[in-house]
Design a protein around this motif. Structure first.
Motif, PDB file in Angstrom:
ATOM      1  N   ARG A  41       0.790  -1.230   0.000  1.00 52.25           N
ATOM      2  CA  ARG A  41       0.000   0.000   0.000  1.00 52.25           C
ATOM      3  C   ARG A  41       0.825   1.284   0.000  1.00 52.25           C
ATOM      4  O   ARG A  41       0.403   2.296  -0.535  1.00 52.25           O
ATOM      5  N   PHE A  42       1.978   1.251   0.662  1.00 49.53           N
ATOM      6  CA  PHE A  42       2.787   2.468   0.774  1.00 49.53           C
ATOM      7  C   PHE A  42       4.258   2.068   0.905  1.00 49.53           C
ATOM      8  O   PHE A  42       4.871   2.213   1.957  1.00 49.53           O
ATOM      9  N   SER A  54      -4.826   5.729   6.357  1.00 48.57           N
ATOM     10  CA  SER A  54      -4.102   4.549   5.894  1.00 48.57           C
ATOM     11  C   SER A  54      -3.486   4.571   4.507  1.00 48.57           C
ATOM     12  O   SER A  54      -2.677   3.736   4.199  1.00 48.57           O
ATOM     13  N   SER A  55      -3.864   5.449   3.651  1.00 55.05           N
ATOM     14  CA  SER A  55      -3.292   5.403   2.307  1.00 55.05           C
ATOM     15  C   SER A  55      -2.535   6.692   2.008  1.00 55.05           C
ATOM     16  O   SER A  55      -2.780   7.730   2.627  1.00 55.05           O
ATOM     17  N   SER A  86      -2.981   8.662  -0.414  1.00 56.17           N
ATOM     18  CA  SER A  86      -3.933   9.716  -0.793  1.00 56.17           C
ATOM     19  C   SER A  86      -4.596  10.330   0.444  1.00 56.17           C
ATOM     20  O   SER A  86      -4.874  11.525   0.476  1.00 56.17           O
ATOM     21  N   ASP A  87      -4.825   9.520   1.476  1.00 59.37           N
ATOM     22  CA  ASP A  87      -5.385  10.052   2.726  1.00 59.37           C
ATOM     23  C   ASP A  87      -4.391  10.974   3.421  1.00 59.37           C
ATOM     24  O   ASP A  87      -4.763  12.002   3.984  1.00 59.37           O
ATOM     25  N   SER A 104       3.905   8.043  -4.390  1.00 61.94           N
ATOM     26  CA  SER A 104       3.814   6.629  -4.047  1.00 61.94           C
ATOM     27  C   SER A 104       3.333   5.785  -5.228  1.00 61.94           C
ATOM     28  O   SER A 104       2.490   6.205  -6.018  1.00 61.94           O
ATOM     29  N   GLY A 140       2.116   2.753  -4.446  1.00 58.76           N
ATOM     30  CA  GLY A 140       1.331   1.755  -3.734  1.00 58.76           C
ATOM     31  C   GLY A 140       0.018   1.427  -4.414  1.00 58.76           C
ATOM     32  O   GLY A 140      -0.561   2.244  -5.131  1.00 58.76           O
ATOM     33  N   THR A 146      -3.823   0.906  -4.874  1.00 55.88           N
ATOM     34  CA  THR A 146      -4.965   1.657  -4.327  1.00 55.88           C
ATOM     35  C   THR A 146      -6.289   0.921  -4.486  1.00 55.88           C
ATOM     36  O   THR A 146      -7.337   1.472  -4.186  1.00 55.88           O
ATOM     37  N   LEU A 167      -9.126  -0.452  -1.039  1.00 59.02           N
ATOM     38  CA  LEU A 167      -8.533   0.275   0.083  1.00 59.02           C
ATOM     39  C   LEU A 167      -9.315   0.135   1.382  1.00 59.02           C
ATOM     40  O   LEU A 167      -8.707  -0.026   2.439  1.00 59.02           O
ATOM     41  N   ASP A 222      -8.589  -3.112   2.996  1.00 57.80           N
ATOM     42  CA  ASP A 222      -7.220  -3.163   3.488  1.00 57.80           C
ATOM     43  C   ASP A 222      -7.012  -2.294   4.721  1.00 57.80           C
ATOM     44  O   ASP A 222      -6.222  -2.635   5.599  1.00 57.80           O
ATOM     45  N   LYS A 223      -7.691  -1.179   4.809  1.00 55.14           N
ATOM     46  CA  LYS A 223      -7.608  -0.340   6.007  1.00 55.14           C
ATOM     47  C   LYS A 223      -8.151  -1.116   7.205  1.00 55.14           C
ATOM     48  O   LYS A 223      -7.592  -1.055   8.298  1.00 55.14           O
TER      49      LYS A 223
END
Length: 131
Positions: free
Chosen positions: A26-27, A49-50, A52-53, A91, A93, A95, A98, A101-102
């Motif tokens: 993811r990252f 968590s991502s 983009s967040d 990144s 990672g 996407t 998501l 995965d979070k």
């Protein structure tokens, strides 16, 4: 008791490896900002968590979240936040899926913390037995 403790240590390593894998997917750039996987793994669920967040937060908001976790604030924290945002901006990672995965990361961290408490409890019992 030592055998029991070893069982939980093995479980904690497995969970930690799954957290590593999650972050690698993811990252993957996170290791450039943090040496300790658990620093960012604990922080990410708070931030969304991502990558983009992370980009939706200001560096001040990131420092505020860290200060609630007893991480460094001030100029050092702000510089680390800016570094993390720069990494998130570029990144590579994954996407997809998501939200699922979070959810997974949040539960992996909860499980890791639970197991660490069990290990700490076992350590205390072993110390009492040795005394």
């Amino acid at each position: 008791m030592v055998t029991n403790r070893e069982h939980w240590v093995v479980k904690s390593v497995r969970i930690k490896n799954r957290i590593h894998r999650w972050l690698d997917i993811r990252f993957p750039e996170y290791r450039q900002a943090f040496d300790d996987i658990l620093v960012i793994a604990h922080w990410l669920p708070c931030a969304g968590s991502s990558p983009s967040d992370i980009l939706q937060l200001t560096s001040e908001q990131m420092v505020q979240i860290w200060s609630e976790m007893t991480r460094p604030g001030g100029e050092r924290g702000k510089n680390k936040a800016l570094e993390l945002q720069s990494l998130a901006r570029h990144s590579v990672g994954d996407t997809s899926a998501l939200e699922e995965d979070k959810w997974e990361l949040r539960h992996l961290i909860e499980e890791y913390e639970r197991i660490r408490r069990i290990i700490d409890e076992a350590d205390q019992m072993i110390e009492k037995g040795a005394a």
